[in-house]
Design a protein around this motif. Structure first.
Motif, PDB file in Angstrom:
ATOM      1  N   PHE A 123       0.833  -1.206   0.000  1.00 25.13           N
ATOM      2  CA  PHE A 123       0.000   0.000   0.000  1.00 25.13           C
ATOM      3  C   PHE A 123       0.868   1.256   0.000  1.00 25.13           C
ATOM      4  O   PHE A 123       0.574   2.228  -0.713  1.00 25.13           O
ATOM      5  CB  PHE A 123      -0.920   0.019   1.219  1.00 25.13           C
ATOM      6  N   GLN A 124       1.929   1.247   0.791  1.00 19.15           N
ATOM      7  CA  GLN A 124       2.802   2.415   0.843  1.00 19.15           C
ATOM      8  C   GLN A 124       3.441   2.683  -0.515  1.00 19.15           C
ATOM      9  O   GLN A 124       3.562   3.836  -0.944  1.00 19.15           O
ATOM     10  CB  GLN A 124       3.891   2.219   1.899  1.00 19.15           C
ATOM     11  N   ALA A 125       3.834   1.610  -1.208  1.00 22.65           N
ATOM     12  CA  ALA A 125       4.409   1.768  -2.546  1.00 22.65           C
ATOM     13  C   ALA A 125       3.383   2.369  -3.506  1.00 22.65           C
ATOM     14  O   ALA A 125       3.705   3.252  -4.317  1.00 22.65           O
ATOM     15  CB  ALA A 125       4.899   0.421  -3.064  1.00 22.65           C
ATOM     16  N   LEU A 126       2.144   1.904  -3.418  1.00 25.32           N
ATOM     17  CA  LEU A 126       1.067   2.446  -4.251  1.00 25.32           C
ATOM     18  C   LEU A 126       0.814   3.915  -3.932  1.00 25.32           C
ATOM     19  O   LEU A 126       0.698   4.758  -4.832  1.00 25.32           O
ATOM     20  CB  LEU A 126      -0.214   1.650  -4.007  1.00 25.32           C
ATOM     21  N   SER A 127       0.719   4.210  -2.647  1.00 23.83           N
ATOM     22  CA  SER A 127       0.439   5.577  -2.218  1.00 23.83           C
ATOM     23  C   SER A 127       1.542   6.530  -2.666  1.00 23.83           C
ATOM     24  O   SER A 127       1.270   7.647  -3.134  1.00 23.83           O
ATOM     25  CB  SER A 127       0.279   5.618  -0.695  1.00 23.83           C
ATOM     26  N   ASN A 128       2.785   6.089  -2.541  1.00 20.34           N
ATOM     27  CA  ASN A 128       3.904   6.930  -2.980  1.00 20.34           C
ATOM     28  C   ASN A 128       3.854   7.164  -4.489  1.00 20.34           C
ATOM     29  O   ASN A 128       4.100   8.274  -4.973  1.00 20.34           O
ATOM     30  CB  ASN A 128       5.234   6.277  -2.605  1.00 20.34           C
ATOM     31  N   TYR A 129       3.539   6.104  -5.221  1.00 19.91           N
ATOM     32  CA  TYR A 129       3.459   6.198  -6.685  1.00 19.91           C
ATOM     33  C   TYR A 129       2.383   7.195  -7.111  1.00 19.91           C
ATOM     34  O   TYR A 129       2.533   7.930  -8.093  1.00 19.91           O
ATOM     35  CB  TYR A 129       3.157   4.811  -7.246  1.00 19.91           C
ATOM     36  N   GLN A 135      -8.270   8.998  -4.120  1.00 19.20           N
ATOM     37  CA  GLN A 135      -9.690   9.305  -4.248  1.00 19.20           C
ATOM     38  C   GLN A 135     -10.220   8.921  -5.624  1.00 19.20           C
ATOM     39  O   GLN A 135      -9.631   9.245  -6.656  1.00 19.20           O
ATOM     40  CB  GLN A 135      -9.928  10.808  -4.026  1.00 19.20           C
ATOM     41  N   ASN A 136     -11.350   8.186  -5.599  1.00 17.04           N
ATOM     42  CA  ASN A 136     -12.103   7.836  -6.811  1.00 17.04           C
ATOM     43  C   ASN A 136     -11.395   6.841  -7.732  1.00 17.04           C
ATOM     44  O   ASN A 136     -11.891   6.568  -8.831  1.00 17.04           O
ATOM     45  CB  ASN A 136     -12.463   9.096  -7.608  1.00 17.04           C
ATOM     46  N   LEU A 137     -10.269   6.289  -7.305  1.00 19.52           N
ATOM     47  CA  LEU A 137      -9.618   5.259  -8.110  1.00 19.52           C
ATOM     48  C   LEU A 137     -10.279   3.908  -7.836  1.00 19.52           C
ATOM     49  O   LEU A 137     -10.703   3.618  -6.719  1.00 19.52           O
ATOM     50  CB  LEU A 137      -8.124   5.186  -7.789  1.00 19.52           C
ATOM     51  N   ASN A 153      -8.515  -2.490   3.144  1.00 20.88           N
ATOM     52  CA  ASN A 153      -8.906  -1.456   4.107  1.00 20.88           C
ATOM     53  C   ASN A 153      -8.080  -0.191   3.928  1.00 20.88           C
ATOM     54  O   ASN A 153      -8.607   0.924   4.019  1.00 20.88           O
ATOM     55  CB  ASN A 153      -8.751  -1.985   5.532  1.00 20.88           C
ATOM     56  N   TYR A 154      -6.775  -0.361   3.681  1.00 21.61           N
ATOM     57  CA  TYR A 154      -5.917   0.807   3.470  1.00 21.61           C
ATOM     58  C   TYR A 154      -6.409   1.633   2.283  1.00 21.61           C
ATOM     59  O   TYR A 154      -6.460   2.872   2.338  1.00 21.61           O
ATOM     60  CB  TYR A 154      -4.471   0.377   3.217  1.00 21.61           C
ATOM     61  N   LEU A 155      -6.769   0.946   1.205  1.00 20.96           N
ATOM     62  CA  LEU A 155      -7.193   1.649  -0.009  1.00 20.96           C
ATOM     63  C   LEU A 155      -8.549   2.328   0.171  1.00 20.96           C
ATOM     64  O   LEU A 155      -8.735   3.474  -0.248  1.00 20.96           O
ATOM     65  CB  LEU A 155      -7.253   0.675  -1.184  1.00 20.96           C
ATOM     66  N   THR A 156      -9.492   1.622   0.792  1.00 23.27           N
ATOM     67  CA  THR A 156     -10.817   2.218   0.977  1.00 23.27           C
ATOM     68  C   THR A 156     -10.760   3.382   1.968  1.00 23.27           C
ATOM     69  O   THR A 156     -11.447   4.393   1.783  1.00 23.27           O
ATOM     70  CB  THR A 156     -11.833   1.169   1.460  1.00 23.27           C
ATOM     71  N   ASN A 157      -9.929   3.267   2.991  1.00 20.90           N
ATOM     72  CA  ASN A 157      -9.768   4.378   3.933  1.00 20.90           C
ATOM     73  C   ASN A 157      -9.151   5.595   3.256  1.00 20.90           C
ATOM     74  O   ASN A 157      -9.364   6.733   3.690  1.00 20.90           O
ATOM     75  CB  ASN A 157      -8.899   3.957   5.117  1.00 20.90           C
ATOM     76  N   VAL A 162     -12.558  -0.724  -3.938  1.00 26.05           N
ATOM     77  CA  VAL A 162     -11.896  -2.011  -4.154  1.00 26.05           C
ATOM     78  C   VAL A 162     -12.932  -3.098  -4.420  1.00 26.05           C
ATOM     79  O   VAL A 162     -13.863  -3.294  -3.634  1.00 26.05           O
ATOM     80  CB  VAL A 162     -11.034  -2.418  -2.936  1.00 26.05           C
ATOM     81  N   GLU A 163     -12.754  -3.797  -5.534  1.00 22.45           N
ATOM     82  CA  GLU A 163     -13.567  -4.975  -5.845  1.00 22.45           C
ATOM     83  C   GLU A 163     -12.686  -6.211  -5.682  1.00 22.45           C
ATOM     84  O   GLU A 163     -11.587  -6.276  -6.242  1.00 22.45           O
ATOM     85  CB  GLU A 163     -14.081  -4.914  -7.287  1.00 22.45           C
ATOM     86  N   GLU A 164     -13.152  -7.185  -4.898  1.00 25.55           N
ATOM     87  CA  GLU A 164     -12.402  -8.423  -4.713  1.00 25.55           C
ATOM     88  C   GLU A 164     -12.761  -9.418  -5.811  1.00 25.55           C
ATOM     89  O   GLU A 164     -13.936  -9.604  -6.133  1.00 25.55           O
ATOM     90  CB  GLU A 164     -12.693  -9.026  -3.346  1.00 25.55           C
ATOM     91  N   LEU A 165     -11.726 -10.058  -6.358  1.00 22.93           N
ATOM     92  CA  LEU A 165     -11.913 -11.049  -7.414  1.00 22.93           C
ATOM     93  C   LEU A 165     -11.310 -12.365  -6.927  1.00 22.93           C
ATOM     94  O   LEU A 165     -10.109 -12.601  -7.044  1.00 22.93           O
ATOM     95  CB  LEU A 165     -11.234 -10.576  -8.703  1.00 22.93           C
ATOM     96  N   SER A 166     -12.152 -13.220  -6.337  1.00 22.94           N
ATOM     97  CA  SER A 166     -11.690 -14.497  -5.778  1.00 22.94           C
ATOM     98  C   SER A 166     -11.652 -15.543  -6.887  1.00 22.94           C
ATOM     99  O   SER A 166     -12.691 -15.904  -7.443  1.00 22.94           O
ATOM    100  CB  SER A 166     -12.620 -14.954  -4.653  1.00 22.94           C
TER     101      SER A 166
END
Length: 248
Positions: A123-129, A135-137, A153-157, A162-166
């Motif tokens: 998540f930190q790598a994504l957030s930094n990128y 927002q709205n991604l 949870n990190y992304l939704t917060n 987030v859509e889960e694809l099991s």
């Protein structure tokens, strides 16, 4: 490097690639604890999952936490006759170099390769990128059906959707042996755990689903039989050595 003193107790997975090493250990009288591997199987797609696969370009990011998620994702694309190269418009985040290698094999590019195979670091790598602008991604989290990933949870917060694809299920055929092996591992009965593939680590993550693998193995010598496995172990905050099958 590792050697094989008879008084040491080794642990490794009872998989086909390990059979030669298992034979060597037994022949030398080394105490050896064998962990049963997990079995994976494709799950039937729900209508929601089908809709996600058919509309991949409606999303901004796809996240792959392990190599199995890539394998079953590609299998589903082929079965649904979805053009693989339509994914060029979607960004990809993976939890480690081994997963990126799986994508490179089919000429897909990972935009973010997390240095650590943990949700917080990914998540930190994504957030930094993204400079913190989530927002709205829209994200697709490809996953095993029973596992929960904190990165959701990190992304939704952070304002993302987030859509889960099991796509697959992990099965343990011999649960009593796993309970025994886990007890020995956590009880300090194992001196060295030998890893021969990335799948070994994925299996441990399923066996200790709610615990940190680095913590579980903190008092145990960790060794890898190849450079690729060595790198994967480092990405998981472990301190591996290269395994050497001969005595020093």
């Amino acid at each position: 490097m590792s050697n094989l003193p008879d008084e040491k107790t080794f642990a490794l997975f009872d998989t086909p690639p390990n059979q030669k090493l298992i034979s060597v250990l037994f022949e030398r009288g080394s105490k050896t604890i064998l962990f049963p591997p997990i079995e994976t199987e494709k799950v039937d797609l729900s209508p929601e999952s089908n809709a996600i696969l058919e509309n991949l370009t409606n999303y901004d990011w796809i996240i792959f936490p392990d190599v199995y998620t890539v394998e079953f994702f590609l299998q589903n694309l082929e079965e649904c006759e979805i053009d693989l190269f339509g994914l060029d418009a979607v960004n990809v985040c993976v939890f480690g170099e081994a997963i990126a290698d799986k994508l490179r094999f089919v000429q897909l590019h990972a935009d973010i390769i997390s240095d650590a195979n943990e949700c917080k670091e990914a998540f930190q790598a994504l957030s930094n990128y993204l400079n913190g602008e989530l927002q709205n991604l829209k994200f697709i989290l490809v996953k095993e059906i029973s596992l929960e990933y904190e990165i959701k949870n990190y992304l939704t917060n952070g304002g993302g959707a987030v859509e889960e694809l099991s796509l697959y299920a992990a099965k343990i055929s011999n649960k009593s042996e796993i309970v025994k092996a886990k007890t020995l591992l956590k009880g300090g009965a194992i001196d060295e755990f030998v890893f021969s593939s990335d799948e070994d680590l994925i299996a441990l993550r399923h066996y200790f689903a709610n615990e940190s693998i680095a913590s579980v193995l903190s008092e145990i010598r960790i060794s890898a039989v190849s450079q690729n496995v060595f790198q994967t172990l480092k990405e998981n905050k472990l301190r591996p050595l290269y395994f050497h099958a001969g005595k020093e």
